[in-house]
Write an enzyme that holds these catalytic residues in place. Structure first.
Site, PDB file in Angstrom:
ATOM      1  N   SER A   7      47.140  43.143  40.984  1.00 17.84           N
ATOM      2  CA  SER A   7      46.360  42.662  41.473  1.00 17.84           C
ATOM      3  C   SER A   7      46.673  41.894  42.887  1.00 17.84           C
ATOM      4  CB  SER A   7      45.229  41.388  40.916  1.00 17.84           C
ATOM      5  OG  SER A   7      44.601  40.623  41.610  1.00 17.84           O
ATOM      6  N   HIS A  32      45.054  46.911  42.736  1.00 18.90           N
ATOM      7  CA  HIS A  32      44.159  46.818  41.937  1.00 18.90           C
ATOM      8  C   HIS A  32      43.823  45.475  43.123  1.00 18.90           C
ATOM      9  CE1 HIS A  32      41.044  45.726  39.139  1.00 18.90           C
ATOM     10  NE2 HIS A  32      40.911  43.477  39.874  1.00 18.90           N
ATOM     11  N   ASP A  34      40.583  42.934  44.763  1.00 16.44           N
ATOM     12  CA  ASP A  34      39.419  42.932  44.622  1.00 16.44           C
ATOM     13  C   ASP A  34      38.383  42.621  45.736  1.00 16.44           C
ATOM     14  OD1 ASP A  34      40.001  42.205  41.889  1.00 16.44           O
ATOM     15  OD2 ASP A  34      42.550  40.823  42.200  1.00 16.44           O
ATOM     16  N   MET A  36      35.103  40.151  47.032  1.00 17.39           N
ATOM     17  CA  MET A  36      34.451  39.538  46.694  1.00 17.39           C
ATOM     18  C   MET A  36      33.591  38.949  47.512  1.00 17.39           C
ATOM     19  SD  MET A  36      36.795  36.981  44.703  1.00 17.39           S
ATOM     20  CE  MET A  36      38.214  37.002  43.202  1.00 17.39           C
ATOM     21  N   HIS A  65      38.017  47.279  42.242  1.00 22.70           N
ATOM     22  CA  HIS A  65      36.929  45.917  41.920  1.00 22.70           C
ATOM     23  C   HIS A  65      36.116  45.516  42.604  1.00 22.70           C
ATOM     24  CE1 HIS A  65      36.353  42.490  38.707  1.00 22.70           C
ATOM     25  NE2 HIS A  65      35.618  43.499  38.740  1.00 22.70           N
ATOM     26  N   MET A  67      33.117  42.221  43.132  1.00 19.05           N
ATOM     27  CA  MET A  67      32.585  41.339  42.371  1.00 19.05           C
ATOM     28  C   MET A  67      31.355  41.356  44.095  1.00 19.05           C
ATOM     29  SD  MET A  67      36.134  39.341  40.903  1.00 19.05           S
ATOM     30  CE  MET A  67      36.636  41.323  42.084  1.00 19.05           C
ATOM     31  N   MET A 136      36.150  41.467  32.280  1.00 19.80           N
ATOM     32  CA  MET A 136      36.667  41.147  32.245  1.00 19.80           C
ATOM     33  C   MET A 136      36.676  40.034  31.832  1.00 19.80           C
ATOM     34  SD  MET A 136      36.354  40.836  36.118  1.00 19.80           S
ATOM     35  CE  MET A 136      37.753  38.990  35.306  1.00 19.80           C
ATOM     36  N   GLY A 143      41.981  33.671  41.294  1.00 24.71           N
ATOM     37  CA  GLY A 143      43.682  34.481  39.959  1.00 24.71           C
ATOM     38  C   GLY A 143      43.588  33.109  39.623  1.00 24.71           C
ATOM     39  N   ASP A 175      40.701  42.764  32.905  1.00 28.68           N
ATOM     40  CA  ASP A 175      41.496  41.608  33.883  1.00 28.68           C
ATOM     41  C   ASP A 175      41.070  40.489  34.458  1.00 28.68           C
ATOM     42  OD1 ASP A 175      41.989  41.249  37.236  1.00 28.68           O
ATOM     43  OD2 ASP A 175      39.576  42.220  37.451  1.00 28.68           O
ATOM     44  N   GLY A 176      42.143  39.472  33.720  1.00 27.61           N
ATOM     45  CA  GLY A 176      42.422  38.207  34.251  1.00 27.61           C
ATOM     46  C   GLY A 176      43.197  37.939  33.270  1.00 27.61           C
ATOM     47  N   GLY A 177      44.003  36.729  33.559  1.00 31.08           N
ATOM     48  CA  GLY A 177      45.074  35.696  32.634  1.00 31.08           C
ATOM     49  C   GLY A 177      45.576  37.379  32.073  1.00 31.08           C
ATOM     50  N   GLY A 197      47.362  39.507  38.561  1.00 31.13           N
ATOM     51  CA  GLY A 197      47.538  39.586  39.450  1.00 31.13           C
ATOM     52  C   GLY A 197      48.938  38.149  39.318  1.00 31.13           C
ATOM     53  N   SER A 198      48.791  36.887  38.883  1.00 29.35           N
ATOM     54  CA  SER A 198      49.594  35.796  38.814  1.00 29.35           C
ATOM     55  C   SER A 198      51.392  35.734  37.864  1.00 29.35           C
ATOM     56  CB  SER A 198      49.153  34.594  38.594  1.00 29.35           C
ATOM     57  OG  SER A 198      48.097  34.098  37.377  1.00 29.35           O
TER      58      SER A 198
END
Ligand code: DX5
Ligand code: ZN
Length: 216
Positions: A7, A32, A34, A36, A65, A67, A136, A143, A175-177, A197-198
């Site tokens: 991401s 990816h 994002d 928003m 993606h 959002m 999600m 992120g 997606d996420g964490g 991402g992170s």
């Protein structure tokens, strides 16, 4: 074989071209992106003009993606700007079936996404037509949040339903964490694409982290 979609929300936006080229060389399968809008989620990120410039330099597919509220009004703009895969949230769209068909009629893969609190039963009439489902595993907007463990059951139940209807080719994107510690259980639950991402961008070696996520 699991696909890795870094991401770029965690990239350096002042050096976006450099980071995109480096992450592609490090083994990213998709990029990816994002999007928003400050309404559907409490954050604002990038719009079609930035996506258009990314498309000019990227070599890997752009997994966009959305959002945003009323995504159906925006799909043409993001497709014109270069989205190869376009995912929207079913919580934000009253006419999800129509939007999936609109995306696919433009030759783009269509995905639907669910927030952590959304019941996977809401996908019953979409699983026969979509190209991907994005689960999600954090509340969308930022992120760097922690994976919500309860989403593993949701991933399992979506994978099971896809198998039942003979559509196991549909990508299950999580997606996420996502990180090197939890990736194995996410893939075991049924994920075919990991967004991260992170965990990638903050690691010492992007290449090694992507390789670790891939070989899990
Ligand atoms: C969150 C975004 C994610 C986010 C993932 O709203 O949809 O794609 O960038 O970042 P990490 O991997 O840091 O949770
Ligand atoms: Zn995302």
């Amino acid at each position: 074989m699991v696909f890795i979609a870094p991401s770029i929300l965690s990239a350096d936006f002042v050096n976006l071209e450099r980071d995109i080229r480096t992450i592609e060389e490090a083994g990213a399968d998709w990029l990816h992106i994002d999007v928003m809008d400050g309404h559907f989620v409490p954050n604002l990120t990038i719009g079609p003009p930035v996506l258009r410039r990314i498309k000019e330099i990227a070599t890997q597919p752009l997994d966009v993606h959305l959002m945003i509220e009323e995504p159906g009004k925006w799909v043409d703009d993001y497709i014109d700007a270069g989205a190869d895969r376009l995912t929207f949230h079913i919580e934000a769209e009253n006419h999800a079936d129509r939007v999936v068909h609109n995306i696919q009629s433009r030759g783009v893969s269509a995905g639907v996404s669910l927030n952590p609190a959304t019941n996977p039963e809401s996908l019953t009439y979409l699983l026969p037509i979509v190209d991907q489902v994005l689960v999600m595993s954090v509340n969308p907007g930022f992120g760097g949040q922690s994976f919500i463990g309860s989403q593993l059951c949701k991933i399992e139940s979506i994978a099971k339903k896809l198998k039942e209807i003979g559509r196991s080719e549909v990508e299950i994107v999580v997606d996420g964490g996502v990180n090197t510690k939890n990736a194995a259980m996410i893939v075991d639950a049924g994920a075919s694409v990991l967004v991260s991402g992170s965990a990638i961008f903050k690691s010492e070696s992007w290449r090694e982290t992507i390789q670790q996520l891939k070989t899990i």
